[in-house]
Design a protein around this motif. Structure first.
Motif, mmCIF file in Angstrom:
data_model
loop_
_atom_site.group_PDB
_atom_site.id
_atom_site.type_symbol
_atom_site.label_atom_id
_atom_site.label_comp_id
_atom_site.label_asym_id
_atom_site.label_seq_id
_atom_site.Cartn_x
_atom_site.Cartn_y
_atom_site.Cartn_z
ATOM 1 N N VAL A 1 0.855 -1.189 0.000
ATOM 2 C CA VAL A 1 0.000 0.000 0.000
ATOM 3 C C VAL A 1 0.887 1.234 0.000
ATOM 4 N N ALA A 2 0.496 2.252 -0.784
ATOM 5 C CA ALA A 2 1.321 3.456 -0.946
ATOM 6 C C ALA A 2 0.936 4.581 -0.007
ATOM 7 N N GLY A 3 -0.260 4.519 0.582
ATOM 8 C CA GLY A 3 -0.701 5.570 1.491
ATOM 9 C C GLY A 3 -1.713 5.040 2.473
ATOM 10 N N VAL A 4 -1.624 5.482 3.731
ATOM 11 C CA VAL A 4 -2.474 4.958 4.802
ATOM 12 C C VAL A 4 -3.002 6.099 5.662
ATOM 13 N N PRO A 5 -4.083 5.853 6.413
ATOM 14 C CA PRO A 5 -4.570 6.871 7.348
ATOM 15 C C PRO A 5 -3.639 6.989 8.545
ATOM 16 N N GLU A 6 -3.665 8.137 9.188
ATOM 17 C CA GLU A 6 -2.844 8.331 10.374
ATOM 18 C C GLU A 6 -3.450 7.585 11.545
ATOM 19 N N PHE A 7 -2.739 6.586 12.021
ATOM 20 C CA PHE A 7 -3.218 5.809 13.160
ATOM 21 C C PHE A 7 -2.069 4.955 13.674
ATOM 22 N N ALA A 8 -2.076 4.665 14.985
ATOM 23 C CA ALA A 8 -1.062 3.794 15.570
ATOM 24 C C ALA A 8 -1.329 2.358 15.117
ATOM 25 N N MET A 9 -0.449 1.824 14.305
ATOM 26 C CA MET A 9 -0.657 0.512 13.708
ATOM 27 C C MET A 9 -0.459 -0.613 14.717
ATOM 28 N N PRO A 10 -1.208 -1.717 14.557
ATOM 29 C CA PRO A 10 -0.911 -2.902 15.366
ATOM 30 C C PRO A 10 0.482 -3.415 15.022
ATOM 31 N N ASP A 11 1.049 -4.195 15.904
ATOM 32 C CA ASP A 11 2.441 -4.635 15.740
ATOM 33 C C ASP A 11 2.697 -5.294 14.392
ATOM 34 N N TYR A 12 1.773 -6.129 13.936
ATOM 35 C CA TYR A 12 2.042 -6.869 12.706
ATOM 36 C C TYR A 12 1.958 -6.004 11.451
ATOM 37 N N LEU A 13 1.483 -4.761 11.622
ATOM 38 C CA LEU A 13 1.469 -3.808 10.506
ATOM 39 C C LEU A 13 2.419 -2.643 10.763
ATOM 40 N N SER A 14 3.378 -2.846 11.668
ATOM 41 C CA SER A 14 4.278 -1.758 12.059
ATOM 42 C C SER A 14 5.132 -1.261 10.895
ATOM 43 N N ALA A 15 5.307 -2.068 9.860
ATOM 44 C CA ALA A 15 6.076 -1.627 8.693
ATOM 45 C C ALA A 15 5.427 -0.420 8.037
ATOM 46 N N TYR A 16 4.122 -0.216 8.286
ATOM 47 C CA TYR A 16 3.409 0.914 7.686
ATOM 48 C C TYR A 16 3.351 2.136 8.596
ATOM 49 N N SER A 17 4.020 2.059 9.744
ATOM 50 C CA SER A 17 3.995 3.195 10.669
ATOM 51 C C SER A 17 4.644 4.431 10.065
ATOM 52 N N ASP A 18 5.582 4.220 9.145
ATOM 53 C CA ASP A 18 6.271 5.340 8.495
ATOM 54 C C ASP A 18 5.819 5.531 7.051
ATOM 55 N N ALA A 19 4.723 4.893 6.656
ATOM 56 C CA ALA A 19 4.213 5.042 5.294
ATOM 57 C C ALA A 19 3.612 6.432 5.109
ATOM 58 N N PRO A 20 3.539 6.922 3.874
ATOM 59 C CA PRO A 20 2.911 8.219 3.634
ATOM 60 C C PRO A 20 1.497 8.269 4.195
ATOM 61 N N VAL A 21 1.182 9.339 4.906
ATOM 62 C CA VAL A 21 -0.128 9.515 5.528
ATOM 63 C C VAL A 21 -1.018 10.330 4.595
ATOM 64 N N VAL A 22 -2.238 9.846 4.368
ATOM 65 C CA VAL A 22 -3.142 10.494 3.405
ATOM 66 C C VAL A 22 -4.408 11.023 4.068
ATOM 67 N N GLY A 23 -4.318 11.278 5.377
ATOM 68 C CA GLY A 23 -5.469 11.782 6.108
ATOM 69 C C GLY A 23 -5.741 10.933 7.334
ATOM 70 N N SER A 24 -6.949 11.085 7.873
ATOM 71 C CA SER A 24 -7.363 10.301 9.030
ATOM 72 C C SER A 24 -8.222 9.126 8.568
ATOM 73 N N LEU A 25 -8.727 8.360 9.518
ATOM 74 C CA LEU A 25 -9.655 7.284 9.180
ATOM 75 C C LEU A 25 -10.940 7.820 8.568
ATOM 76 N N PHE A 26 -11.216 9.095 8.803
ATOM 77 C CA PHE A 26 -12.477 9.695 8.381
ATOM 78 C C PHE A 26 -12.333 10.706 7.247
ATOM 79 N N GLU A 27 -11.244 11.477 7.256
ATOM 80 C CA GLU A 27 -11.125 12.585 6.311
ATOM 81 C C GLU A 27 -9.802 12.517 5.555
ATOM 82 N N PRO A 28 -9.855 12.595 4.220
ATOM 83 C CA PRO A 28 -8.627 12.568 3.416
ATOM 84 C C PRO A 28 -7.857 13.889 3.506
#
Length: 290
Positions: free
Chosen positions: A52-79
């Motif tokens: 995935v190239a862009g994710v919402p801003e949120f504290a990722m669960p451990d198994y998705l921690s590789a995406y903690s530094d991925a480009p942020v494209v907004g919140s869970l609600f608003e782009p």
């Protein structure tokens, strides 16, 4: 189920038709840059071996921690539309929390709705897994994972149908809400076979209840989601502390040590994801077996 039939556009790019929450939609096959506003969708793509190239801003669960530094494209609600435009995605995925932004996102790139259906949670998860697998070209991996999930579901359902009654509650800032069949946490009853201790309104946000209500329902099993933990709120009481009182202690569930603490991240934030759903099933299975 996703279609394996591909077509070519005028530019030569392959497309595929997949099932979404709003019906069949033609999308790019194996898109280079995918943005998702749903952690569950991220979970599924990652589990199947995609990126995935862009994710919402949120504290990722451990198994998705590789995406903690991925480009942020907004919140869970608003782009963040500037961030989306900078990535120049080939595909954007929204779900219930971000659905209102879909028309605006469609102006930027093809956008699909992969919301889960609370009345058919497992069915909609299977649909979304197959659709995502078709998009990223991982159909075999998806079928293997779904077969494993179905086997776990059937084993857990056998235990659930013999477990007696259950009540699902969520604690948040010291308050308690109850959930029943057909709700966002209805997997416990609808799929895994635990008999509801009482009829509950299936509203997404649950039905606010008192400790007296829990005592009168007297479930054999109490299934608990701690929302504060899910959203990273640490200043208040834990779910166990909130429920530790004389009224709840009267229940069969509490007195028999049959209180199951459900993984709050899987059930509240990453719900709908392939790995999260497997965790949800195992939470109930392990709880009933303890």
């Amino acid at each position: 189920c996703g279609s394996d039939d591909t077509t070519a556009t005028d530019t030569g790019a392959a497309t595929v038709t997949v099932e979404t929450a709003q019906g069949p939609v033609e999308v790019p096959r194996e898109p280079e840059k995918v943005i998702t506003y749903d952690i569950g969708v991220l979970d599924t793509i990652d589990t199947l071996g995609g990126e995935v190239a862009g994710v919402p801003e949120f504290a990722m669960p451990d198994y998705l921690s590789a995406y903690s530094d991925a480009p942020v494209v907004g919140s869970l609600f608003e782009p963040d539309f500037e961030a989306v435009a900078e990535i120049d995605p080939d595909l954007i995925i929204v779900t219930g929390r971000s659905l209102e932004a879909m028309p605006d996102l469609e102006e930027i790139a093809p956008t699909i709705d992969l919301s889960t259906d609370e009345a058919d949670y497992l069915g909609s998860v299977e649909r979304n897994v197959r659709s995502l697998a078709t998009i990223i070209g991982e159909e075999d991996a998806a079928e293997d994972a779904l077969a494993d999930l179905q086997a776990d579901v059937e084993e857990t359902r056998a235990a659930g149908s013999e477990a007696g009654t259950g009540l699902i509650v969520m604690t948040s800032a010291g308050e308690v809400s109850a959930y029943g069949a057909g709700s966002r946490f209805g997997l416990v009853h609808d799929v895994l076979g635990v008999e509801p201790a009482v009829d509950i309104d299936s509203a997404t946000h649950g039905e606010p209840v008192s400790f007296e209500f829990v005592a009168e329902a007297d479930p054999d099993w109490l299934f608990v989601v701690d929302r504060d933990v899910a959203i990273g709120e640490t200043s208040g009481e834990s779910a166990e502390q909130v429920l530790d009182n004389d009224l709840v202690a009267r229940t069969t569930a509490w007195s028999q040590d049959q209180v199951v603490q459900l993984d709050p991240m899987a059930w509240y934030i990453v719900s709908g994801g392939l790995t999260a759903t497997a965790t949800m099933v195992s939470d109930v299975a392990d709880g009933l077996a303890s």
